[in-house]
Design a protein around this motif. Structure first.
Motif, mmCIF file in Angstrom:
data_model
loop_
_atom_site.group_PDB
_atom_site.id
_atom_site.type_symbol
_atom_site.label_atom_id
_atom_site.label_comp_id
_atom_site.label_asym_id
_atom_site.label_seq_id
_atom_site.Cartn_x
_atom_site.Cartn_y
_atom_site.Cartn_z
ATOM 1 N N TYR A 1 73.342 20.336 61.520
ATOM 2 C CA TYR A 1 72.113 20.408 61.197
ATOM 3 C C TYR A 1 71.376 18.865 61.410
ATOM 4 N N ALA A 2 72.338 17.823 61.170
ATOM 5 C CA ALA A 2 71.843 16.618 61.524
ATOM 6 C C ALA A 2 71.206 16.633 63.019
ATOM 7 N N SER A 3 71.829 16.980 63.919
ATOM 8 C CA SER A 3 71.579 17.011 65.271
ATOM 9 C C SER A 3 70.393 17.936 65.412
ATOM 10 N N ARG A 4 70.283 18.856 64.898
ATOM 11 C CA ARG A 4 68.992 19.807 64.910
ATOM 12 C C ARG A 4 67.845 19.159 64.408
ATOM 13 N N VAL B 1 62.582 16.091 65.248
ATOM 14 C CA VAL B 1 61.856 14.978 65.112
ATOM 15 C C VAL B 1 61.573 14.414 66.115
ATOM 16 N N THR B 2 62.562 13.996 67.053
ATOM 17 C CA THR B 2 62.349 13.191 68.205
ATOM 18 C C THR B 2 61.893 13.907 69.386
ATOM 19 N N GLY B 3 62.026 15.080 69.603
ATOM 20 C CA GLY B 3 61.508 15.785 70.863
ATOM 21 C C GLY B 3 62.577 15.729 71.958
ATOM 22 N N MET B 4 63.909 15.134 71.741
ATOM 23 C CA MET B 4 64.830 14.968 72.630
ATOM 24 C C MET B 4 65.433 16.339 72.961
ATOM 25 N N ARG B 5 65.727 16.940 74.134
ATOM 26 C CA ARG B 5 66.628 18.103 74.321
ATOM 27 C C ARG B 5 68.017 18.027 74.454
ATOM 28 N N ILE B 6 68.386 17.280 73.295
ATOM 29 C CA ILE B 6 69.748 17.203 73.250
ATOM 30 C C ILE B 6 70.410 17.949 71.999
ATOM 31 N N ASN B 7 71.346 18.478 72.154
ATOM 32 C CA ASN B 7 71.948 19.388 71.102
ATOM 33 C C ASN B 7 72.820 18.418 70.223
ATOM 34 N N ASP B 8 73.621 17.318 70.782
ATOM 35 C CA ASP B 8 74.295 16.639 69.769
ATOM 36 C C ASP B 8 73.926 15.149 69.792
ATOM 37 N N PHE C 1 72.840 4.293 65.161
ATOM 38 C CA PHE C 1 73.006 3.658 66.405
ATOM 39 C C PHE C 1 72.950 4.565 67.700
ATOM 40 N N GLN C 2 73.790 5.708 67.592
ATOM 41 C CA GLN C 2 73.967 6.576 68.718
ATOM 42 C C GLN C 2 72.731 7.365 69.057
ATOM 43 N N ILE C 3 72.002 7.692 67.799
ATOM 44 C CA ILE C 3 70.563 8.245 68.128
ATOM 45 C C ILE C 3 69.761 7.472 68.740
ATOM 46 N N GLU C 4 69.641 6.206 68.418
ATOM 47 C CA GLU C 4 68.788 5.226 68.771
ATOM 48 C C GLU C 4 68.897 4.966 70.248
ATOM 49 N N MET C 5 70.289 4.725 70.847
ATOM 50 C CA MET C 5 70.573 4.607 72.163
ATOM 51 C C MET C 5 70.157 5.853 73.037
ATOM 52 N N LYS C 6 70.223 6.958 72.607
ATOM 53 C CA LYS C 6 69.940 8.116 73.384
ATOM 54 C C LYS C 6 68.422 8.415 73.116
ATOM 55 N N PHE C 7 67.700 8.042 72.303
ATOM 56 C CA PHE C 7 66.082 8.112 71.992
ATOM 57 C C PHE C 7 65.779 7.250 72.965
ATOM 58 N N LEU C 8 66.119 5.887 73.134
ATOM 59 C CA LEU C 8 65.308 5.135 74.002
ATOM 60 C C LEU C 8 65.730 5.318 75.431
ATOM 61 N N ALA C 9 67.024 5.896 75.905
ATOM 62 C CA ALA C 9 67.277 6.242 77.266
ATOM 63 C C ALA C 9 66.273 7.616 77.670
ATOM 64 N N HIS C 10 66.035 8.416 76.433
ATOM 65 C CA HIS C 10 65.134 9.392 76.929
ATOM 66 C C HIS C 10 63.624 8.853 77.096
ATOM 67 N N LYS C 11 63.156 8.131 76.213
ATOM 68 C CA LYS C 11 61.771 7.490 76.274
ATOM 69 C C LYS C 11 61.647 6.643 77.721
ATOM 70 N N TYR C 12 62.740 6.206 78.159
ATOM 71 C CA TYR C 12 62.627 5.419 79.516
ATOM 72 C C TYR C 12 62.675 6.316 80.602
ATOM 73 N N VAL D 1 66.054 8.022 62.069
ATOM 74 C CA VAL D 1 65.250 8.926 62.989
ATOM 75 C C VAL D 1 63.601 9.047 62.731
ATOM 76 N N LEU D 2 63.314 8.982 61.407
ATOM 77 C CA LEU D 2 61.853 8.829 61.150
ATOM 78 C C LEU D 2 61.322 7.719 61.412
ATOM 79 N N ARG D 3 61.992 6.590 61.310
ATOM 80 C CA ARG D 3 61.567 5.124 61.816
ATOM 81 C C ARG D 3 61.373 5.175 63.329
ATOM 82 N N LEU D 4 62.336 5.684 64.337
ATOM 83 C CA LEU D 4 62.202 5.729 65.587
ATOM 84 C C LEU D 4 60.917 6.360 65.928
ATOM 85 N N LYS D 5 60.760 7.533 65.450
ATOM 86 C CA LYS D 5 59.685 8.515 65.880
ATOM 87 C C LYS D 5 58.483 7.715 65.385
ATOM 88 N N TRP D 6 58.363 7.299 64.380
ATOM 89 C CA TRP D 6 57.091 6.586 64.118
ATOM 90 C C TRP D 6 56.746 5.194 64.853
#
Length: 253
Positions: free
Chosen positions: A148-151, A156-163, A191-202, A235-240
């Motif tokens: 549920y953390a991954s969900r 929140v982020t809009g990434m289409r990543i299940n894990d 950290f793992q979330i932030e790396m994937k989020f940045l890769a997604h945003k780039y 996650v909230l900080r990343l999205k904001w």
């Protein structure tokens, strides 16, 4: 500069802290794969002598088994950042994250490699949840929390990543060269979330490769409630902050 073995284009970064029960076996498991991978162990001054075990093994793996020793427990995220920079400096094209405790099957490195090298992904994530819940020997409460953390991250982020919290990942060199590694904020779970989020945003292409995650048999888990808390609020900080950030677009490069 290229790796000492010119034919080896891949390196597996494995952070360790008190992994004497696992480190020799995980090193051997990677080196016996049909494809060649170099290994970088990043040890945070393990009092159990993990680094000494690695040093003893280096004599037979010259140029292929590397060790970075740090002065203390500085966080998973900073260990990987140090490893990423080292791998880039030494010319590797495919740079992997993997745990030392066999929760990630070393044989699955081949699937992550193929997803990037053959199928064109920029980031390949070894996913526990892309085909359901593929976790073995975890308590049900921890399975549910992770799932549920991954969900939550996905929503929140809009990434289409299940894990999004997965720690078994292959990055192409160009991803790590592009991302602002010195600006990564989180050291633990997030950290793992932030790396994937940045890769997604780039705009990098991220794919999930199904794996089976097996809870460690030897050694002690490093997870804690504080790590999960960092992930939830991080996650909230990343999205904001993303609302006020312009990201370069690598989707067409």
């Amino acid at each position: 500069m290229q790796s000492d073995a010119k034919s080896v284009d891949s390196i597996v970064i494995i952070p360790t802290y008190n992994e004497k029960e696992n480190v020799a076996a995980i090193i051997e498991a990677v080196f016996t794969l049909p494809r060649k991978f170099d290994i970088l162990i990043i040890d945070d001054n393990s009092p159990d002598g993990t680094a000494s075990i690695v040093k003893a093994l280096q004599a037979d793996r010259q140029g292929h088994l590397h060790l970075l020793e740090r002065k203390g427990k500085l966080g998973l995220g900073t260990a990987y950042i140090a490893g990423f920079k080292w791998a880039l400096e030494h010319g590797y094209e495919y740079i992997f994250e993997m745990d030392a405790d066999f929760s990630h099957n070393p044989a699955d490195l081949l699937k992550l490699y193929d997803a990037c090298a053959k199928d064109g992904a920029d980031v390949a994530v070894g996913s526990r949840y892309v085909t359901g819940v593929n976790v073995v020997n975890w308590p049900m409460g921890r399975v549910l929390m992770s799932f549920y953390a991954s969900r939550y991250v996905r929503i929140v982020t809009g990434m289409r990543i299940n894990d999004a919290t997965a720690g078994f990942v292959c990055y192409r060199r160009r991803v790590l060269e592009a991302l602002p590694l010195d600006s990564i904020r989180f050291k633990g779970y997030a950290f793992q979330i932030e790396m994937k989020f940045l890769a997604h945003k780039y705009g990098f292409r991220i794919v999930e490769v199904p794996i089976i995650f097996v809870n460690r048999v030897l050694g002690t888990s490093k997870m804690s409630s504080g790590i999960f808390s960092e992930g939830f609020f991080g996650v909230l900080r990343l999205k904001w902050s993303s609302f006020f950030t312009r990201y370069p677009d690598y989707s067409r490069k």
